[in-house]
Design an enzyme around this catalytic site. Structure first.
Site, PDB file in Angstrom:
ATOM      1  N   GLU A 252       0.805  -1.224   0.000  1.00 23.24           N
ATOM      2  CA  GLU A 252       0.000   0.000   0.000  1.00 23.24           C
ATOM      3  C   GLU A 252       0.839   1.274   0.000  1.00 23.24           C
ATOM      4  O   GLU A 252       0.495   2.242  -0.665  1.00 23.24           O
ATOM      5  CB  GLU A 252      -0.950   0.001   1.204  1.00 23.24           C
ATOM      6  CG  GLU A 252      -2.075  -1.012   1.058  1.00 23.24           C
ATOM      7  CD  GLU A 252      -3.230  -0.702   1.994  1.00 23.24           C
ATOM      8  OE1 GLU A 252      -4.013   0.204   1.696  1.00 23.24           O
ATOM      9  OE2 GLU A 252      -3.330  -1.365   3.041  1.00 23.24           O
TER      10      GLU A 252
ATOM     11  N   HIS B 128       8.412 -27.184   5.708  1.00 26.71           N
ATOM     12  CA  HIS B 128       7.765 -28.407   5.220  1.00 26.71           C
ATOM     13  C   HIS B 128       7.386 -28.318   3.748  1.00 26.71           C
ATOM     14  O   HIS B 128       6.847 -29.269   3.201  1.00 26.71           O
ATOM     15  CB  HIS B 128       6.538 -28.729   6.079  1.00 26.71           C
ATOM     16  CG  HIS B 128       6.897 -29.103   7.486  1.00 26.71           C
ATOM     17  ND1 HIS B 128       7.020 -30.405   7.903  1.00 26.71           N
ATOM     18  CD2 HIS B 128       7.210 -28.337   8.559  1.00 26.71           C
ATOM     19  CE1 HIS B 128       7.370 -30.427   9.184  1.00 26.71           C
ATOM     20  NE2 HIS B 128       7.494 -29.189   9.604  1.00 26.71           N
TER      21      HIS B 128
ATOM     22  N   LYS C 148     -13.159   0.254  -5.676  1.00 28.02           N
ATOM     23  CA  LYS C 148     -14.362   0.616  -4.916  1.00 28.02           C
ATOM     24  C   LYS C 148     -15.385   1.293  -5.815  1.00 28.02           C
ATOM     25  O   LYS C 148     -16.582   1.032  -5.726  1.00 28.02           O
ATOM     26  CB  LYS C 148     -13.984   1.538  -3.749  1.00 28.02           C
ATOM     27  CG  LYS C 148     -13.369   0.774  -2.582  1.00 28.02           C
ATOM     28  CD  LYS C 148     -13.175   1.665  -1.366  1.00 28.02           C
ATOM     29  CE  LYS C 148     -12.470   0.883  -0.259  1.00 28.02           C
ATOM     30  NZ  LYS C 148     -11.793   1.764   0.696  1.00 28.02           N
TER      31      LYS C 148
END
Lengths: 337, 337
Positions: free
Chosen positions: A220, A236, A330
């Protein structure tokens, strides 16, 4: 954004006052689980609470970043809707869902539709100050949440015992971290990593959330990609990925967030993994910050990362404040309602 | 590894038989929460259960990849210790912790120290067949876990209603996915992405776990790095990271795992985000698989990803089976005990 990052300790102090002033109108009873409904900067506030109150949380505490609540949410779940603007569509949708499930509900917000709806439902709302970018309002997300949980009788927090020392530490640290010169280790690190993809590794039991926060801030503020993973899990699987396509490694930079409270076996894992990465020709650096208590070092590391993201932006000639793509998203989403 | 991936549907069938044969010696009562203690391939088995049994799980279900249990674990928590070898040190440590907290405990393993310790404590142990790589034993991790939860009276699963159709689908799909030619879409995709870092995006409410699995398989089988993130969260931070350092984007490749059950608003987000990435010059491809039920498509997508990781290995001239760095880590850690 300089001012917003600089004022993190003052924000904590102001948030403590807001927390002290919380008066709950509802009673919260038989709480078996806590769900934080929030996105981005508000969600990370919930993550920070899960770390700082790790010892005091005696019921499952989960942060949900999405439109719905898990199937197990019921009348014994406390759902805290946290949205800085109060207009985050995922959080409003999760609120609907929580209402259907008859959960016990409250909110933390500056206003917006969330405040309106919660008020009309006679739910408790903690009002926080408007005018910041959500990611810069971190203190107003986690401090009131802790105080709210305390006043609801759900946790017994030790926040007041250590937070002033943490504030003091942050005020000292920022004097160095805010300087645009090489004597500032954060500025110096930004020079080294700004043209790479930082890969942030931390112990899941200590600084994992600081790694998530740093990844988000680099996106950001600096407008650069970053990724993160946690030990011991990365031993792993991901560790084996550092083999083929080795020519890309020169564009990556591993940042180890390390703490003296890292699990003893994880400390061994860090050592062995760093050797493996060195053999693969990967640039890496270990970052740790001083402090007496873990909680203090944790907030210090978050502050360190915030400054790192700031300096990566400045060194790119990028204004850290606007997030054009999020604004565009948005707008587009609003048009499609 | 070809054989191990090919036999995923047969493994499911064998695991169903193991599940049908489970006889529990202990009673599990007043279970308020479920914790899966496991790492890597065993942990992802827990994640798969959380997706497949999303609707039937009426208590919080959490997978913990680490040495300890959360502070809220108590006598009303069911802790399932899942370790393929039975010698995973994190899982054995979590078992100690769960015992201290007087949780209700059982296990899924091929043997090892975990089986020995659980037997001597008179805890239930589901034995699964040895001889596979843990990541290739996925069916033996999630199917017995579902059956165990069912026999313990904790969930009412619909697995039997749909699993045979899923097995049939997988058996059909592998005929195509196993071919080393361009008419196989998975092989063709492997040719395109093998020299990149795949960035895998999925809806957190549908294929998020398939994305985590694919990331892990690309590391372990193909020996290449990959990362993942979820919608809607990535729209609140990571999306802004696709701006600076744009010259690195040509070494990345976004894989969209998409499903028709993706949340309606997330489908809009996918569309808008794909346009933003296109404008940033990022290569991307959308992957979806057919099937009637979501559960079927979910397992199909996992199988698709397993083959993708296989072909990326082969096209690199890499043997997908050995994981040298993990073996080295285990040896070094054992020496430091």
């Amino acid at each position: 954004m300089f001012k917003a990052i600089w004022e993190f300790p003052e924000n904590i102090q102001e948030a403590l006052e807001i927390g002290a002033g919380i008066t709950l109108h509802n009673q919260y009873e038989n709480i078996d689980h806590i769900l934080i409904a929030g996105m981005g900067g508000s969600a990370i506030g919930g993550d920070v609470v899960s770390v700082l109150e790790n010892e005091s949380l005696k019921v499952p505490f989960q942060v949900v970043r999405g439109y719905t609540c898990p199937s197990w949410v019921n009348e014994n779940t406390l759902v805290i809707c946290s949205s800085y603007s109060g207009n985050t569509e995922e959080t409003l949708s999760a609120l609907d869902h929580a209402l259907e499930k008859e959960a016990q509900i409250c909110g933390i917000t500056t206003g917006g539709e969330l405040a309106e709806r919660l008020h009309s439902l006679h739910k408790d709302v903690v009002k926080i100050p408007a005018g910041l970018q959500p990611r810069a309002a971190l203190a107003f997300s986690f401090v009131p949440m802790i105080k709210l949980l305390e006043k609801a009788g759900i946790i017994s927090s030790s926040l007041d015992d250590w937070i002033q020392e943490a504030v003091h530490t942050l005020k000292e640290a920022r004097k160095t971290y805010s300087k645009d010169r090489d004597t500032n280790p954060v500025y110096h690190l930004a020079e080294r990593v700004k043209e790479r993809i930082p890969v942030i590794y931390a112990d899941s039991s200590t600084l994992g959330v600081a790694a998530v926060r740093l990844k988000g801030q680099l996106a950001e503020n600096s407008k650069i990609l970053a990724w993160y993973n946690e030990l011991p899990e990365l031993n792993h699987n991901e560790i084996v990925g550092w083999e083929n396509n080795a020519d890309i490694f020169q564009r990556l930079f591993v940042l180890w967030l390390m703490d003296r409270d890292d699990h003893e076996r994880v400390q061994h894992r860090q050592e062995i993994t760093r050797t493996l990465l060195q053999e693969a020709g990967v640039d890496q650096i270990a970052i740790s910050v001083p402090g007496n208590l873990f909680q203090e070092r944790f907030l210090h590391m978050i502050h360190y990362g915030d400054w790192l993201s700031y300096w990566c932006a400045i060194l790119h000639g990028t204004d850290p404040s606007p997030v054009v793509k999020i604004a565009h998203l948005k707008q587009e989403l609003a048009d499609r309602k």
